[in-house]
Every structure is written in C-alpha cells, then in structure tokens.
Write a protein that holds these residues in place. Structure first.
Motif, mmCIF file in Angstrom:
data_model
loop_
_atom_site.group_PDB
_atom_site.id
_atom_site.type_symbol
_atom_site.label_atom_id
_atom_site.label_comp_id
_atom_site.label_asym_id
_atom_site.label_seq_id
_atom_site.Cartn_x
_atom_site.Cartn_y
_atom_site.Cartn_z
ATOM 1 N N LEU A 252 16.603 34.075 36.561
ATOM 2 C CA LEU A 252 16.427 34.567 37.782
ATOM 3 C C LEU A 252 15.419 35.761 38.042
ATOM 4 O O LEU A 252 14.475 35.575 38.659
ATOM 5 N N HIS B 12 11.915 33.980 37.335
ATOM 6 C CA HIS B 12 11.619 33.351 38.690
ATOM 7 C C HIS B 12 11.110 34.432 39.479
ATOM 8 O O HIS B 12 9.903 34.425 40.215
ATOM 9 N N ASP C 193 9.351 24.290 34.667
ATOM 10 C CA ASP C 193 10.263 23.527 35.730
ATOM 11 C C ASP C 193 9.901 21.887 35.874
ATOM 12 O O ASP C 193 9.662 21.246 36.575
ATOM 13 N N LEU D 10 14.012 23.638 33.803
ATOM 14 C CA LEU D 10 14.548 23.734 34.948
ATOM 15 C C LEU D 10 13.905 22.502 36.126
ATOM 16 O O LEU D 10 12.981 22.139 35.987
ATOM 17 N N ARG E 103 12.671 21.992 40.141
ATOM 18 C CA ARG E 103 12.426 22.803 41.080
ATOM 19 C C ARG E 103 12.864 22.118 42.392
ATOM 20 O O ARG E 103 12.509 20.906 42.619
ATOM 21 N N VAL F 59 18.140 30.978 41.245
ATOM 22 C CA VAL F 59 18.172 29.876 39.995
ATOM 23 C C VAL F 59 19.679 29.743 39.658
ATOM 24 O O VAL F 59 20.542 30.608 39.654
ATOM 25 N N VAL G 277 16.019 25.540 40.230
ATOM 26 C CA VAL G 277 15.422 26.638 40.585
ATOM 27 C C VAL G 277 14.956 26.293 42.406
ATOM 28 O O VAL G 277 14.342 25.420 42.595
#
Length: 523
Positions: free
Chosen positions: A357, A360, A370, A400, A402, A482, A502
């Motif tokens: 987090l 990000h 991502d 991650l 997105r 996140v 995210v």
C-alpha cells in the motif's frame, strides 16, 4: 507471552491482554474505534482490521516491531453483525484473535425477533508444541507441519481421551428463551461442523450480513467465516446437551480428529445444574460429509429486504478466471527434492519487504508489478486427476491486478486437482462480495452463468471453493487501496495461495485513498 496449560501440558503463547481467545470488542454501527496495539513479544506483529489499519503484514502496512506500538483508527461504516480481529503475520493468529461485535445503531431493530441474550462462540485449534517452531521446521523441508492436537470452543477443548480433566465451556440457557450465538471459526487450517444436540439452529447472518432465516441442525463454517444463529431453548430441561465442533475435510490429508465439546445446560426454576444429569450426545456428521457442507452452503441467501437490499452487480467490467491449487517446485534441501507450494493462475505469491500500500501510494518502483494474469496461461482439464510426472511447478512473483475505481468484477475461482484437490476458503480484504454461483467439475463459461443467482445470492467476505469444483463471486471495486485475497487455510497462504488487487482512486477526495497516518509502522 502468557504461560497457558491445556491438554495436560503447558507452554507460553502470544496473547492479547493475557487472554485466549482475545478480548471481544463491542461497538455500534458507524462508531469510530481507537485501538492501541503495543508489542511486548519478540515477534513482529500485525492485527487485521480495516482501511489503513487493514493489517496484513507487508500488504497494507509494515508489522509492529518488538517494543513498538500503533494506534489503529477506523470507523465501522455501514456494518453491523459479527466480525473478528486476528494477527496477520506468521502463524500468530493461532492464539491472537478475538470477536468484533457490531450492534445496530441505537433504535434500529434486528430483522428478526430480538434474542433474550447473545453469546460469542470462538472455535479454534490448539497445538501442544510451539506453532511457530512447527511451521518453521516444516518450511525447511518443504512439507506440511503436523495437524493440531485439539479443537477449542471459547478456549476449552472439553474432556479428551488423553486428558480427561480438561475443562469444557458451559452454555447456560433458560427454558423457552431464544439466544443468538455469534460463531467464529478462528482455526488456522480446519473447516468445521458445529452442532448442539437436541436443538435446531436458525442462521440469520454470515460475515456480518443478514441472511434469510435458514433452519439447520449443523452449521458448516470455514476459517475466517462468522455465522450468527438463533437457538431456542425448547428441549427437556432435565438433561444437558453436548455442543460440538469437529473437522470437515474431503481431501486425503492428515487432520485433527479430536472433537471439541461444551455443554448446554438449563438453569432457572425448571432446571438444576448437576454434573450427574444425563448428557444428550450430538450425532456428528462424518469428517468427509461433503453433502452436509454443500447443503448448508447452497442454502444461504441474502435477506434482500427493503432495508437490507442485495445490490448484486448485473454487468461485469472485469471478468477474471483464477485457478486455485497446489504445486511443487524443485528444492535440493527438501524432502524428495521438492517444496510444496500453492498458487493462483500458477503464480506463487512472493511477499515483499516494503508494504504494498505504501509502494502504491508513494509510487515506489520495484516492489510489485501490476501484471497478475486474468486467466491461466496454459488451460487444461483442471479437475481431472493429475498423472504422475506432470510438471507441477509454479512461477513466483509479487504480481497485483489493477482495477479502476468502481469497476464491477467477477471472479470464477476454479479448484484444481494438481497434487491433490482440497477445499479453499477464500477471503477478500476490503470488500464484501456476492457468491453468484458454484458447481462441480470445470466451470463452463457458456452454460454455468445462465444458472447464476443475481437476485438474492449470499453476501460475505470469505467463501469456500469446493474440492473438484468452482465458485463465482462478484463485487464493486469502490474502495481505493491495495487489497489482499488469499486462502484462509494458513498453510496454503504460507505456501503462496494469495494475490492482491490495487484499486485506483476515482474522482475527488471522497473516492481517493487517504494518506497514511504519521505513526504507521516502519519496515
């Protein structure tokens, strides 16, 4: 650390305020909570709540280091019911967990008759040995640690064969009264059946969302889930009644086969408390009673009333297909030269050293990518038995997926038979979701969506993916940040059965991630 004796042996355990289970937090919908966590142990600690205080270590925050503290500050916006808090690092949640009871706003009634009293029932596991040492030793050789030695109901196992003096939890009731039991499965690795002999239970809520009333004699509850049931004390007051929690597993793996027991007894004018009273035993389902678990799960429906509507997304912006299962990667120092792992779309998630987090929010490069795959790169017959010699290796990465703000998301979670087929209770942080469908075998994108329930599907935050089958969920990505998604069997999370979303900011400050608090722990 608190020295604790159970199963006729003692060990020090990590506790909150010296209690196991930890203290229950009682609040009302829309209350703001300030909870100061002070770390007096030699482990890094994090506690899972919500928001910047969501808590999974290295996902939303760095852990609280020994000797440090952190003031969690969050508001229970639009939530009422039973949730729980727990450690979200290592395997500390074995003993670091407790209930969050969120009462409705003052003057707002339950959507069912008000119970006479409410009781919190926390189900858990207990190991005689040090849990952190167990998983560390198992990780060195790439295998699973031994199963727990007993289950507990509010910290008590009840009498067991090798420790008959072990105390049990007592549940006193008055004849004719209705009680609400707030049941939490805080076990690390075991899905459980919960039953009270001679009494019917009516489910009215799961994961802090009201449901249509559903009568059952057996509750099925996975780690991470909560279930509120109404219990009417209408049996013969001259007897005691067994309360029991026992394992459900339909996979060929070692499990804890020790049933936790407690006693429901009648009090008041018509009953006397006496150890000599006959105890009516509970008729428990067999450990592999898939039909009992399936019937319970399929019977749950959202209340979907005017006051509590089910706002199910009917269109989908992001349609994701996630295979979930086990794998095996080469490891020279491990048993048989392989390390057991797990992954989503064949990606074994690698934990970062900087919280995602923060990476990000502050645009720190090199912490994550991502590019998490929306679909498996190599489709195959997911639920067919895997032939010996098939490559079960996974790729590793801190990947991650997105999502733009307010996107509607559908995820089909497809179980695989790689290594073995096991149930996977999946938990999504930051959101509730609707379970719109489930089935056995491989998901059919042409036929199966036609059977989806888009009217009153159950809404929750943790859902089971059945062995040999699939589950479909939908949610709206209206919470920037996140957000971790992982199997709530701690062993599988350790092996890498996890990923994160995210969610980008929307328009204006009301749709944007707030800056981190000044005292957010440092890595």
């Amino acid at each position: 650390m608190t020295n604790t004796t159970k199963l006729c042996s003692s060990k020090p355990i990590v506790t909150v305020n010296g209690k196991f289970p930890g203290p229950t937090i009682v609040a009302r919908e829309d209350d703001t909570l300030l909870i100061k966590v002070v770390n007096h142990v030699n482990y890094n600690v994090s506690i899972h709540w919500t928001g910047w205080a969501d808590g999974p270590a290295y996902i939303t925050q760095c852990p609280i280091q020994p000797g440090q503290n952190y003031l969690h500050n969050f508001t229970l916006t639009g939530q009422r019911g039973t949730l729980w808090w727990h450690a979200h690092i290592l395997w500390l949640r074995a003993t670091v967990h407790g209930a969050i009871v969120i009462l409705p706003k003052l003057g707002v009634p339950y959507p069912f008759p008000k119970p006479y009293k409410e009781k919190t029932i926390v189900l858990s596991e207990w190991w005689k040995s040090d849990v952190e040492e167990l998983i560390n030793e198992a990780s060195k050789i790439g295998t699973a640690p031994s199963a727990s030695d007993a289950h507990t109901i509010n910290g008590h196992s009840g009498s067991i064969s090798n420790c008959p003096s072990q105390s049990s939890y007592g549940l006193p009731v008055r004849a004719g009264k209705t009680y609400m039991l707030r049941i939490i499965n805080a076990a690390l690795n075991e899905e459980l059946f919960f039953k009270i002999a001679g009494h019917v239970l009516t489910v009215v809520e799961v994961d802090a969302v009201y449901t249509k009333p559903y009568k059952t004699d057996t509750v099925f509850i996975a780690p991470g889930q909560t279930t509120n049931v109404l219990l009417t004390a209408n049996a013969n007051a001259g007897s005691n009644y067994m309360v029991a929690a026992t394992t459900f597993t339909d996979a060929q793996i070692p499990y804890d086969n020790v049933t936790a027991t407690a006693t429901l007894h009648y009090i008041g004018h018509t009953a006397t408390v006496s150890a000599s009273k006959k105890t009516v035993l509970a008729s428990l389902p067999p450990q592999n009673a898939t039909w009992v678990a399936t019937k319970f799960t399929r019977s749950l429906r959202s209340l979907n009333s005017r006051e509590y509507p089910a706002r199910v997304p009917t269109t989908v912006d992001h349609s994701l297909f996630f295979t979930v299962g086990l794998g095996a990667n080469p490891c020279q120092s491990c048993n048989n030269g392989v390390r057991l792992v797990a992954g989503i779309n064949n990606v074994t998630f690698t934990m970062p050293e900087t919280a995602l987090l923060q990476a990000h929010f502050f645009n720190i490069s090199g912490v994550f990518t991502d590019d998490f795959p929306a679909n498996p790169s190599n489709p195959y017959d997911y639920t067919a038995p895997v032939k010996i010699g098939v490559n079960a290796a996974t790729m590793k990465g801190t990947k991650l997926y997105r999502l733009p703000y307010n996107a509607t998301v559908q995820i089909v979670l497809q179980n695989t038979a790689m290594i073995l087929s096991d149930n996977h209770p999946f938990h999504l942080h930051g959101f509730n979701f609707f379970e719109v469908g489930r089935g056995m075998g491989n998901f059919n994108p042409e036929k199966d969506p036609k059977m989806f329930n888009l009217v009153d599907p159950v809404e929750r935050n943790t859902v089971g993916v059945p062995a040999g089958g699939w589950t479909a969920i939908r949610f709206i990505a209206d919470n920037p940040g996140v957000w971790f998604m992982h199997c709530h069997l701690e062993l599988h999370t350790t092996w890498g059965l996890k990923m994160a979303f995210v969610v980008d900011n929307g328009h204006g400050p009301d749709q944007a991630l707030l800056p981190p608090p000044a005292d957010l722990p440092k890595c």
